[in-house]
Design an enzyme around this catalytic site. Structure first.
Site, short mmCIF file in Angstrom:
data_model
loop_
_atom_site.label_atom_id
_atom_site.label_comp_id
_atom_site.label_asym_id
_atom_site.label_seq_id
_atom_site.Cartn_x
_atom_site.Cartn_y
_atom_site.Cartn_z
N GLY A 12 1.01 3.33 13.51
CA GLY A 12 0.87 3.25 12.06
C GLY A 12 2.17 3.60 11.36
CE LYS A 16 -0.06 -0.74 8.95
NZ LYS A 16 0.67 0.44 9.46
CG ASN A 38 -7.88 5.38 7.71
OD1 ASN A 38 -7.86 4.39 6.99
ND2 ASN A 38 -8.32 5.33 8.95
CB ALA A 39 -4.34 2.58 5.22
CG HIS A 41 -0.51 0.01 3.89
ND1 HIS A 41 -1.16 -1.14 4.23
CD2 HIS A 41 -0.75 0.88 4.91
CE1 HIS A 41 -1.76 -0.98 5.40
NE2 HIS A 41 -1.54 0.26 5.82
CB THR A 129 -6.36 10.68 6.99
OG1 THR A 129 -7.57 9.93 7.14
CG2 THR A 129 -5.25 9.99 7.76
CD GLN A 226 -5.84 2.80 10.02
OE1 GLN A 226 -6.62 1.89 10.19
NE2 GLN A 226 -5.73 3.40 8.86
CB THR A 241 -8.05 5.12 13.26
OG1 THR A 241 -8.74 5.25 12.02
CG2 THR A 241 -7.96 3.64 13.66
CB THR A 305 1.24 17.13 -0.80
OG1 THR A 305 1.32 15.70 -0.93
CG2 THR A 305 1.25 17.77 -2.15
N GLY A 306 3.03 16.04 1.88
CA GLY A 306 2.71 15.24 3.06
C GLY A 306 2.84 15.96 4.39
CB VAL A 418 18.66 -2.56 6.36
CG1 VAL A 418 18.92 -3.16 7.73
CG2 VAL A 418 18.86 -3.62 5.27
P1 GDP Z 1 2.75 1.45 6.47
O1 GDP Z 1 1.63 2.41 6.53
O2 GDP Z 1 2.93 0.69 7.74
O3 GDP Z 1 2.70 0.54 5.28
O4 GDP Z 1 4.08 2.33 6.30
P2 GDP Z 1 4.25 3.55 5.28
O5 GDP Z 1 4.39 3.00 3.91
O6 GDP Z 1 3.23 4.59 5.52
O7 GDP Z 1 5.61 4.17 5.80
C1 GDP Z 1 6.80 3.46 5.80
C2 GDP Z 1 7.83 4.23 4.94
O8 GDP Z 1 9.11 3.72 5.19
C3 GDP Z 1 7.61 4.05 3.46
O9 GDP Z 1 8.08 5.19 2.81
C4 GDP Z 1 8.48 2.85 3.12
O10 GDP Z 1 8.91 2.83 1.76
C5 GDP Z 1 9.65 3.10 4.03
N1 GDP Z 1 10.34 1.91 4.52
C6 GDP Z 1 9.83 0.69 4.85
N2 GDP Z 1 10.79 -0.08 5.39
C7 GDP Z 1 11.92 0.66 5.40
C8 GDP Z 1 13.25 0.43 5.88
O11 GDP Z 1 13.59 -0.61 6.42
N3 GDP Z 1 14.13 1.47 5.76
C9 GDP Z 1 13.79 2.66 5.20
N4 GDP Z 1 14.70 3.60 5.13
N5 GDP Z 1 12.55 2.90 4.75
C10 GDP Z 1 11.63 1.92 4.86
P1 IMO Z 2 -1.29 3.25 7.96
O1 IMO Z 2 -2.16 2.06 7.62
C1 IMO Z 2 -0.57 6.65 10.55
C2 IMO Z 2 -4.10 8.61 12.24
C3 IMO Z 2 -4.39 10.02 11.77
C4 IMO Z 2 -5.03 10.58 13.02
C5 IMO Z 2 -5.85 9.41 13.54
C6 IMO Z 2 -7.31 9.43 13.11
O2 IMO Z 2 -0.67 3.91 6.80
O3 IMO Z 2 -0.34 2.90 9.04
P2 IMO Z 2 -8.54 8.94 10.81
O4 IMO Z 2 -8.40 9.57 9.46
O5 IMO Z 2 -8.27 7.49 10.81
O6 IMO Z 2 -9.84 9.27 11.48
O7 IMO Z 2 -7.41 9.65 11.72
O8 IMO Z 2 -5.23 8.24 13.02
N1 IMO Z 2 -3.97 7.61 11.16
C7 IMO Z 2 -2.81 7.10 10.77
N2 IMO Z 2 -1.55 7.37 11.14
N3 IMO Z 2 -0.81 5.67 9.65
C8 IMO Z 2 -2.08 5.37 9.29
O9 IMO Z 2 -2.37 4.33 8.51
C9 IMO Z 2 -3.14 6.12 9.81
N4 IMO Z 2 -4.47 6.10 9.65
C10 IMO Z 2 -4.98 7.01 10.49
O10 IMO Z 2 -3.22 10.69 11.42
O11 IMO Z 2 -4.05 10.86 13.98
MG MG Z 3 1.22 4.43 6.20
#
Ligand code: GDP
Ligand code: IMO
Ligand code: MG
Length: 428
Positions: A12, A16, A38-39, A41, A129, A226, A241, A305-306, A418
């Site tokens: 995850g 994405k 739980n996601a 994005h 989560t 995820q 998950t 808070t993360g 990048v």
């Molecule tokens: P997702 O759950 O797969 O959508 O990913 P998240 O949004 O949870 O986490 C990806 C993090 O990396 C976010 O803070 C994005 O803004 C950041 N991000 C995405 N692509 C890039 C990249 O190429 N470089 C950097 N430095 N950050 C990125």
């Molecule tokens: P995105 O879509 C990263 C992880 C949780 C935990 C396990 C189970 O942003 O990539 P849950 O709440 O689903 O029962 O938790 O899965 N988890 C994630 N880790 N990115 C996610 O979503 C996640 N969704 C759940 O941290 O380890």
């Molecule tokens: Mg994410």
């Protein structure tokens, strides 16, 4: 016409959200098919950063239709918060955001159960989560859940809620010794009747709609949440998950035939992260891991808070496994810029377990904790990639790293990210 599935290939948080937003420009419909709030994005647009937990990440384009399929578990509170947040930014989703009739609903008691189950596990915590996802999916499969179609019919909803809430109150008291007060029960009932009224404007038969749109030759993105290693069947069970993030889940989670999926695109970080507990073969517990965390801003949701994400080197065995499970034809490699200041970069091509070499992720979970990653080291490029726009302008050392990853995962990298902004993207 084309339909693509965007999936996470690691644990995850691969980016994405960024990629879905980026690709959405050329698509008409963006659909979520599994997972729930739980996601998280992230989409960064100019100076704003949006974190979508339920809404498809293409929602910022006002001419796109966004749908939430039956395979998602929906927390109405989160949904309406996200809609309101967009309204504050002047973005209207009415008549272009829809939720399936059959989508299951998350209730506050799901979150309570999620929390208690974690507390009771001590050293076997999953690190969920706590968004109630697991317990809501459990209710779905125990056939004791309520769905959007139950919520929108106010006349029949009240008795259904009375029955359900009494049942859950009893369950929480008997099993966990938690007493929900009459006031809390009434509060839940009132809130969900209210949500049901609000949801009426958003319901749709998603399967029928998508079938019509496919016949009309529309372009559709199915946005996974995820990643493969969190898949309840194929991931590092039980540290997973409660749904199937892999591409096959689109068919179930949106009521779409497998014959209508044209392509699967995998998203992979140039290193690896995991949030929560469970096996992570290439994890770096030292200062290099800390450096990756800081450079990559690896904190869940808001940095203040993360939860910190565990960080480690790129694991090609994992991504190759995700390619197999999903049928991935192209990889988007994200966060390459995070490695800008590393003198040496490692990538894991195979595992050593005992005295045997494994090139495929072991299906026997007893073996997973014994994995010793076998690394290949490459020279870092040690320059800023944040403004690079064309593949040919990347430093040779970065190109070499990309080539090594392609060889190791046996799949082409078609896009390189990048930075978090739409513009910080290289199409190879
Ligand atoms: P997702 O759950 O797969 O959508 O990913 P998240 O949004 O949870 O986490 C990806 C993090 O990396 C976010 O803070 C994005 O803004 C950041 N991000 C995405 N692509 C890039 C990249 O190429 N470089 C950097 N430095 N950050 C990125
Ligand atoms: P995105 O879509 C990263 C992880 C949780 C935990 C396990 C189970 O942003 O990539 P849950 O709440 O689903 O029962 O938790 O899965 N988890 C994630 N880790 N990115 C996610 O979503 C996640 N969704 C759940 O941290 O380890
Ligand atoms: Mg994410």
């Amino acid at each position: 016409m084309s339909t693509i599935v965007i999936v996470g290939t690691q644990w995850g948080d691969e980016g994405k959200g960024k990629v879905t937003d980026l690709f959405s420009e050329n698509y008409d419909i963006i659909a979520r098919y599994q997972g729930g709030s739980n996601a998280g994005h992230t989409v960064v647009l100019d100076n704003d950063s949006f974190i979508f937990r339920l809404l498809p990440s293409g929602v910022l384009y006002e001419d796109k239709v966004c749908v939430i399929g039956n395979g998602v578990v929906l927390d109405p509170e989160v949904l309406f918060q996200e809609i309101e947040n967009l309204q504050k930014h002047g973005i209207d989703v009415s008549k272009r955001l829809f939720v399936d009739y059959k989508t299951h609903i998350i209730f506050p008691y799901h979150k309570i159960i999620d929390e208690i189950l974690e507390e009771n596990k001590n050293s076997r915590k999953i690190g969920t989560t706590k968004s109630g996802n697991g317990p809501a999916y459990a209710d779905k499969f125990s056939r004791t859940g309520l769905r959007v179609c139950d919520l929108i019919h106010s006349e029949s909803l009240a008795p259904k809620l009375d029955f359900l809430l009494e049942q859950k109150r009893d369950y929480l008291a008997k099993i966990y010794g938690i007493d929900l007060t009459a006031e809390q029960i009434k509060d839940i009932k009132d809130k969900y009747i209210h949500y049901g009224k609000k949801l009426k404007g958003f319901v749709m038969d998603v399967s029928l709609f998508l079938d019509e749109q496919i016949k009309n030759k529309k372009n559709i993105i199915f946005e996974g949440a995820q990643g493969a290693m969190l898949d309840v069947d194929h991931g590092t069970y039980p540290y997973v998950t409660s749904s199937n993030p892999i591409a096959g889940s689109v068919c179930i989670g949106c009521g779409v035939s497998p014959m209508h999926i044209d392509k699967v695109v995998g998203i992979a970080k140039a290193y690896a992260t995991r949030v929560g507990e469970g096996p992570f073969p290439t994890e770096l517990k030292d200062s290099l891991g800390q450096k990756l965390r800081e450079q990559g801003n690896e904190y869940e949701y808001e940095p203040e808070t993360g939860r910190p994400r565990r960080c480690g080197w790129f694991d090609a065995v994992v991504v190759k496994y995700a390619n197999r499970l999903n049928g991935i034809k192209e990889i988007v490699l994200t966060k390459l810029d995070v490695l800008n200041s590393f003198e040496k970069i490692k990538l894991c091509r195979k595992y050593k377990i005992g005295n045997k070499i494994y090139r495929n992720f072991p299906a026997d979970s007893e073996l997973i904790n014994l994995i010793e990653p076998v690394y290949e080291e490459v020279e870092g490029w040690e320059e800023d990639l944040g403004n690079v726009q064309h593949f040919q302008d990347l430093p040779d050392k970065a190109k070499k790293f990309i080539q090594k990853i392609e060889d190791a995962i046996e799949c082409e990298i078609s896009v390189i990210s990048v930075g978090p902004e739409r513009t910080q993207t290289i199409f190879k």
